[in-house]
Design a protein around this motif. Structure first.
Motif, PDB file in Angstrom:
ATOM      1  N   SER A  29     113.091  31.691  49.487  1.00  0.00           N
ATOM      2  CA  SER A  29     113.817  31.025  48.402  1.00  0.00           C
ATOM      3  C   SER A  29     114.703  31.982  47.614  1.00  0.00           C
ATOM      4  CB  SER A  29     112.825  30.345  47.457  1.00  0.00           C
ATOM      5  OG  SER A  29     112.207  29.237  48.080  1.00  0.00           O
ATOM      6  N   GLU A  30     114.248  33.237  47.417  1.00  0.00           N
ATOM      7  CA  GLU A  30     115.055  34.188  46.649  1.00  0.00           C
ATOM      8  C   GLU A  30     116.365  34.485  47.374  1.00  0.00           C
ATOM      9  OE1 GLU A  30     114.724  38.561  44.470  1.00  0.00           O
ATOM     10  OE2 GLU A  30     113.061  37.803  45.695  1.00  0.00           O
ATOM     11  N   SER A  31     116.293  34.673  48.680  1.00  0.00           N
ATOM     12  CA  SER A  31     117.511  34.919  49.464  1.00  0.00           C
ATOM     13  C   SER A  31     118.392  33.676  49.520  1.00  0.00           C
ATOM     14  CB  SER A  31     117.140  35.358  50.881  1.00  0.00           C
ATOM     15  OG  SER A  31     116.413  36.567  50.875  1.00  0.00           O
ATOM     16  N   CYS A  32     117.768  32.518  49.686  1.00  0.00           N
ATOM     17  CA  CYS A  32     118.537  31.282  49.802  1.00  0.00           C
ATOM     18  C   CYS A  32     119.236  30.915  48.491  1.00  0.00           C
ATOM     19  CB  CYS A  32     117.629  30.131  50.235  1.00  0.00           C
ATOM     20  SG  CYS A  32     117.154  30.208  51.972  1.00  0.00           S
ATOM     21  N   GLY A  33     118.722  31.431  47.378  1.00  0.00           N
ATOM     22  CA  GLY A  33     119.399  31.209  46.109  1.00  0.00           C
ATOM     23  C   GLY A  33     120.719  31.946  46.011  1.00  0.00           C
ATOM     24  N   ARG A  34     121.001  32.783  47.017  1.00  0.00           N
ATOM     25  CA  ARG A  34     122.239  33.559  47.017  1.00  0.00           C
ATOM     26  C   ARG A  34     123.119  33.291  48.232  1.00  0.00           C
ATOM     27  NH1 ARG A  34     118.790  36.234  43.767  1.00  0.00           N
ATOM     28  NH2 ARG A  34     119.694  37.654  42.214  1.00  0.00           N
ATOM     29  N   ILE A  35     122.536  33.153  49.398  1.00  0.00           N
ATOM     30  CA  ILE A  35     123.355  33.093  50.620  1.00  0.00           C
ATOM     31  C   ILE A  35     123.153  31.800  51.416  1.00  0.00           C
ATOM     32  CG2 ILE A  35     123.442  35.604  50.839  1.00  0.00           C
ATOM     33  CD1 ILE A  35     121.260  35.369  52.994  1.00  0.00           C
ATOM     34  N   CYS A  36     122.437  30.833  50.876  1.00  0.00           N
ATOM     35  CA  CYS A  36     122.205  29.580  51.610  1.00  0.00           C
ATOM     36  C   CYS A  36     123.532  28.859  51.857  1.00  0.00           C
ATOM     37  CB  CYS A  36     121.260  28.695  50.794  1.00  0.00           C
ATOM     38  SG  CYS A  36     120.882  27.118  51.586  1.00  0.00           S
ATOM     39  N   THR A  37     123.635  28.186  52.979  1.00  0.00           N
ATOM     40  CA  THR A  37     124.835  27.395  53.282  1.00  0.00           C
ATOM     41  C   THR A  37     124.915  26.123  52.438  1.00  0.00           C
ATOM     42  OG1 THR A  37     123.657  26.326  55.106  1.00  0.00           O
ATOM     43  CG2 THR A  37     125.013  28.252  55.635  1.00  0.00           C
ATOM     44  N   ALA A  38     123.848  25.798  51.747  1.00  0.00           N
ATOM     45  CA  ALA A  38     123.830  24.702  50.755  1.00  0.00           C
ATOM     46  C   ALA A  38     124.257  23.359  51.340  1.00  0.00           C
ATOM     47  CB  ALA A  38     124.692  25.063  49.551  1.00  0.00           C
ATOM     48  N   LYS A  39     123.644  22.978  52.473  1.00  0.00           N
ATOM     49  CA  LYS A  39     123.888  21.645  53.025  1.00  0.00           C
ATOM     50  C   LYS A  39     123.469  20.553  52.034  1.00  0.00           C
ATOM     51  CE  LYS A  39     125.321  23.005  57.099  1.00  0.00           C
ATOM     52  NZ  LYS A  39     126.724  22.776  57.524  1.00  0.00           N
ATOM     53  N   CYS A  40     122.494  20.892  51.185  1.00  0.00           N
ATOM     54  CA  CYS A  40     122.040  19.928  50.184  1.00  0.00           C
ATOM     55  C   CYS A  40     123.163  19.556  49.235  1.00  0.00           C
ATOM     56  CB  CYS A  40     120.866  20.500  49.401  1.00  0.00           C
ATOM     57  SG  CYS A  40     121.174  22.153  48.719  1.00  0.00           S
ATOM     58  N   GLN A  41     124.010  20.514  48.893  1.00  0.00           N
ATOM     59  CA  GLN A  41     125.120  20.240  47.983  1.00  0.00           C
ATOM     60  C   GLN A  41     126.168  19.361  48.649  1.00  0.00           C
ATOM     61  OE1 GLN A  41     124.579  24.502  45.643  1.00  0.00           O
ATOM     62  NE2 GLN A  41     126.621  23.906  46.285  1.00  0.00           N
ATOM     63  N   ASP A  42     126.315  19.492  49.967  1.00  0.00           N
ATOM     64  CA  ASP A  42     127.255  18.621  50.688  1.00  0.00           C
ATOM     65  C   ASP A  42     126.831  17.163  50.605  1.00  0.00           C
ATOM     66  OD1 ASP A  42     128.683  20.860  51.404  1.00  0.00           O
ATOM     67  OD2 ASP A  42     127.739  21.044  53.388  1.00  0.00           O
ATOM     68  N   ALA A  43     125.512  16.922  50.513  1.00  0.00           N
ATOM     69  CA  ALA A  43     124.991  15.552  50.484  1.00  0.00           C
ATOM     70  C   ALA A  43     124.849  14.998  49.069  1.00  0.00           C
ATOM     71  CB  ALA A  43     123.633  15.501  51.181  1.00  0.00           C
ATOM     72  N   CYS A  44     125.094  15.828  48.052  1.00  0.00           N
ATOM     73  CA  CYS A  44     124.865  15.420  46.661  1.00  0.00           C
ATOM     74  C   CYS A  44     125.700  14.200  46.291  1.00  0.00           C
ATOM     75  CB  CYS A  44     125.195  16.578  45.725  1.00  0.00           C
ATOM     76  SG  CYS A  44     124.952  16.191  43.972  1.00  0.00           S
ATOM     77  N   ALA A  45     125.055  13.215  45.671  1.00  0.00           N
ATOM     78  CA  ALA A  45     125.741  11.965  45.307  1.00  0.00           C
ATOM     79  C   ALA A  45     126.888  12.201  44.337  1.00  0.00           C
ATOM     80  CB  ALA A  45     124.731  10.992  44.691  1.00  0.00           C
ATOM     81  N   LEU A  46     126.751  13.163  43.444  1.00  0.00           N
ATOM     82  CA  LEU A  46     127.804  13.416  42.465  1.00  0.00           C
ATOM     83  C   LEU A  46     129.054  14.013  43.096  1.00  0.00           C
ATOM     84  CD1 LEU A  46     126.035  14.794  39.257  1.00  0.00           C
ATOM     85  CD2 LEU A  46     126.921  12.511  39.694  1.00  0.00           C
ATOM     86  N   GLY A  47     128.932  14.559  44.294  1.00  0.00           N
ATOM     87  CA  GLY A  47     130.056  15.217  44.930  1.00  0.00           C
ATOM     88  C   GLY A  47     131.124  14.285  45.452  1.00  0.00           C
ATOM     89  N   HIS A  48     130.889  12.987  45.448  1.00  0.00           N
ATOM     90  CA  HIS A  48     131.882  12.053  45.992  1.00  0.00           C
ATOM     91  C   HIS A  48     133.097  11.927  45.083  1.00  0.00           C
ATOM     92  CE1 HIS A  48     129.697  10.413  49.499  1.00  0.00           C
ATOM     93  NE2 HIS A  48     128.652  10.857  48.822  1.00  0.00           N
ATOM     94  N   LEU A  49     132.874  11.832  43.795  1.00  0.00           N
ATOM     95  CA  LEU A  49     133.975  11.704  42.846  1.00  0.00           C
ATOM     96  C   LEU A  49     133.988  12.831  41.816  1.00  0.00           C
ATOM     97  CD1 LEU A  49     133.929   7.846  42.202  1.00  0.00           C
ATOM     98  CD2 LEU A  49     135.465   9.117  43.690  1.00  0.00           C
ATOM     99  N   GLY A  50     132.925  13.614  41.785  1.00  0.00           N
ATOM    100  CA  GLY A  50     132.851  14.753  40.874  1.00  0.00           C
ATOM    101  C   GLY A  50     132.485  16.003  41.656  1.00  0.00           C
ATOM    102  N   GLU A  51     131.819  16.929  40.992  1.00  0.00           N
ATOM    103  CA  GLU A  51     131.372  18.151  41.644  1.00  0.00           C
ATOM    104  C   GLU A  51     129.869  18.087  41.855  1.00  0.00           C
ATOM    105  OE1 GLU A  51     134.530  21.477  40.083  1.00  0.00           O
ATOM    106  OE2 GLU A  51     133.022  20.788  38.638  1.00  0.00           O
ATOM    107  N   PRO A  52     129.388  18.497  43.027  1.00  0.00           N
ATOM    108  CA  PRO A  52     127.948  18.393  43.303  1.00  0.00           C
ATOM    109  C   PRO A  52     127.126  19.294  42.401  1.00  0.00           C
ATOM    110  CG  PRO A  52     129.032  19.719  44.984  1.00  0.00           C
ATOM    111  CD  PRO A  52     130.130  19.134  44.131  1.00  0.00           C
TER     112      PRO A  52
END
Length: 283
Positions: A236-259
């Motif tokens: 988790s410590e490494s992923c907090g810096r270099i993760c590809t963040a697929k979760c952010q791509d799926a974020c509902a707010l990202g459709h019309l705003g920023e994830p």
């Protein structure tokens, strides 16, 4: 003539004249509408029966979560399969519970959910009042009139909290990490934007419980957040810096705003529990 007889004669006279007063009304302009179901259209912004643009809906469940009357259930819909960023569920509305407040429309992150200006609906079958907008045919799903949330109107902040960074003139002089990380206020402001929809869980390769550890940040319980991180991801410590963040791509707010900046929130938890990590995790 005695007074009592005169009073009786007056009543008889009224009985004779009264029908003529009634017939007089027949020649006046009526105040009622002959066909109220056809001739009385709702105002242009009236909050009537719901519509749902299935091409926009991602099944996030924010409408179900915000409904104060428990009038909305998220259910599987025929022909719609789960996909990245889409739960495959669609809102089903019980009009026996709905109070037409439009909070479900105001919270919808993709503006798929709206309300027509139709308000008349007659049915003898109670099951008809449990309605799936966009799938069940009520005759109003293509209506353009009715209540819509303007894209500039949000119940939640559509903009991310920017990550503080070292100024370019400074960071070119060394090899220090340029991203400084969120402070407490910044992390909480970012965390309160979360809809708790859970679409990020499916998108994460390790299926981390993202809504729960974001909730821990809102609650100020970073120890619990750390436990949730390491339940499924030992890096988790490494992923907090270099993760590809697929979760952010799926974020509902990202459709019309920023994830939601999920990766930065993960980093915030690990950076601020370094001094007690082993004690919290029991390692």
């Amino acid at each position: 003539m005695p007074a009592g007889d005169r009073e009786i004669d007056m009543w008889k006279l009224r009985d004779i004249i009264s029908p003529f007063y009634a017939w007089k009304r027949a020649f006046e302009k009526p105040f009622t509408i002959r066909k109220p179901l056809v001739e009385r259209e709702g105002p242009p912004l009236y909050r009537g029966f719901h519509t749902n643009d299935l091409g926009k809906c991602i099944g996030c469940g924010s409408c179900e979560e915000i409904c104060q009357n428990a009038a909305i259930d998220m259910r599987r819909a025929a022909g719609i399969e789960p996909a990245h960023g889409d739960s495959g569920l669609r809102p089903v509305i019980d009009y026996g519970r709905c109070c037409w407040c439009a909070l479900c429309v105001d919270i919808c992150p993709t503006t798929s959910l709206a309300m027509s200006n139709r308000y008349n609906w007659i049915s003898e079958t109670g099951e008809d009042w449990v309605f799936t907008p966009g799938i069940d045919d009520g005759g109003w799903n293509e209506d353009e009139l009715g209540y819509r949330r303007a894209e500039c109107a949000w119940l939640l902040d559509p903009s991310e909290q920017k990550m503080p960074v070292i100024a370019p003139d400074e960071r070119r002089k060394n090899f220090e990490e340029m991203a400084l990380g969120y402070g407490g206020d910044e992390a909480v402001k970012e965390a309160v934007r979360c809809l708790d929809c859970g679409l990020c869980i499916e998108a994460c390769p390790t299926h981390m419980d993202v809504p729960s550890y974001i909730r821990a940040i809102r609650d100020g319980d970073l120890d619990e957040g750390l436990r949730l991180l390491y339940d499924t991801n030992p890096f988790s410590e490494s992923c907090g810096r270099i993760c590809t963040a697929k979760c952010q791509d799926a974020c509902a707010l990202g459709h019309l705003g920023e994830p939601i900046m999920i990766r930065w929130l993960k980093r915030y938890i690990t950076d601020n529990t370094l001094d007690r990590r082993h004690a919290v995790l029991g390692t």
